[in-house]
Design a protein around this motif. Structure first.
Motif, PDB file in Angstrom:
ATOM      1  N   GLU A 183      -3.669   3.820  -1.641  1.00 32.21           N
ATOM      2  CA  GLU A 183      -3.978   2.785  -2.625  1.00 32.21           C
ATOM      3  C   GLU A 183      -3.074   1.561  -2.510  1.00 32.21           C
ATOM      4  O   GLU A 183      -1.882   1.674  -2.257  1.00 32.21           O
ATOM      5  N   GLN A 184      -3.671   0.402  -2.737  1.00 27.41           N
ATOM      6  CA  GLN A 184      -2.891  -0.832  -2.838  1.00 27.41           C
ATOM      7  C   GLN A 184      -2.248  -0.868  -4.218  1.00 27.41           C
ATOM      8  O   GLN A 184      -2.799  -0.332  -5.187  1.00 27.41           O
ATOM      9  N   PHE A 233       0.844  -1.193   0.000  1.00 27.69           N
ATOM     10  CA  PHE A 233       0.000   0.000   0.000  1.00 27.69           C
ATOM     11  C   PHE A 233       0.876   1.240   0.000  1.00 27.69           C
ATOM     12  O   PHE A 233       1.884   1.286   0.701  1.00 27.69           O
ATOM     13  N   THR A 258      -2.802  -1.304   8.599  1.00 31.16           N
ATOM     14  CA  THR A 258      -3.788  -0.637   7.754  1.00 31.16           C
ATOM     15  C   THR A 258      -4.949  -0.095   8.577  1.00 31.16           C
ATOM     16  O   THR A 258      -5.681   0.763   8.104  1.00 31.16           O
TER      17      THR A 258
END
Length: 148
Positions: free
Chosen positions: A49-50, A33, A143
Motif C-alpha cells: 500500500e501507498q 509504499f 514498484t
C-alpha cells in the motif's frame, strides 16, 4: 534542491542521511509504499500500500534512523546505487542517488541486515544483505520489480 518548505518529507530526512524506521520504498517526489521481504516472489520483495509519510512523521517525528553506506556502484548517468545499514545491526537500506547524492528512491528494511553487495545488469540491480536477503529491483522504478 529547493527550500526546506519545498522539499518532500523524505528529501528533508535524506539531507541528514536519515530514514523513517519503516519497511518502505520512498521516492524523492514524496510517494511512499509499504514493502515486505518475501523470498517466495522473484524480486524478493512485495510492494504494498501507498501511504503518506508526512502523516506518519507528524505522529512520530523521531521514529527515524541515521543510515550509512557500505557499498556504492556508479551508474552511467553519474548517479550511484548505494547500500548500507541503519542504527541497529538488523537495519538495511539501498537507494538510487543522483550525481549530487540527492535521492531518486530508497528502500529501508528494519530486519534485513545491512545491504553490502550490489550487482547491476542493465537497469536491474540485485541488492544482497549480510544475512543473505536478496532483493532485485528495476532501478528506474522499483514498484515494477517483478510479479508479486
Amino acid at each position: 534542491m529547493g527550500t526546506q518548505e519545498e522539499l518532500t518529507a523524505i528529501q528533508r530526512l535524506w539531507a541528514d542521511y536519515r530514514l523513517p524506521i519503516l519497511d518502505a520504498l520512498h521516492f524523492a517526489d514524496g510517494r511512499s509504499f509499504e514493502v515486505e521481504i518475501d523470498p517466495d516472489v522473484p524480486s524478493g520483495m512485495r510492494v504494498q500500500e501507498q501511504f503518506d509519510l508526512e502523516e506518519v512523521l507528524a505522529e512520530d517525528p523521531d521514529w527515524t534512523t541515521r543510515v550509512d553506506g557500505l557499498r556504492t556502484v556508479p551508474l552511467g548517468d553519474g548517479g550511484v546505487l548505494w547500500g548500507g545499514d541503519g542504527a541497529t545491526g538488523s537495519n538495511g537500506f539501498f537507494a538510487r542517488l543522483h550525481a549530487d547524492l540527492t535521492l531518486v528512491w530508497v528502500i529501508f528494511f528494519q530486519v534485513s541486515n545491512p545491504f553490502c553487495d550490489i550487482r547491476l545488469s542493465g537497469t536491474t540491480a540485485e541488492f544482497r544483505s549480510t544475512s543473505g536477503v536478496a532483493i532485485t529491483v528495476d532501478i528506474d522504478d522499483p514498484t515494477r520489480s517483478g510479479p508479486a
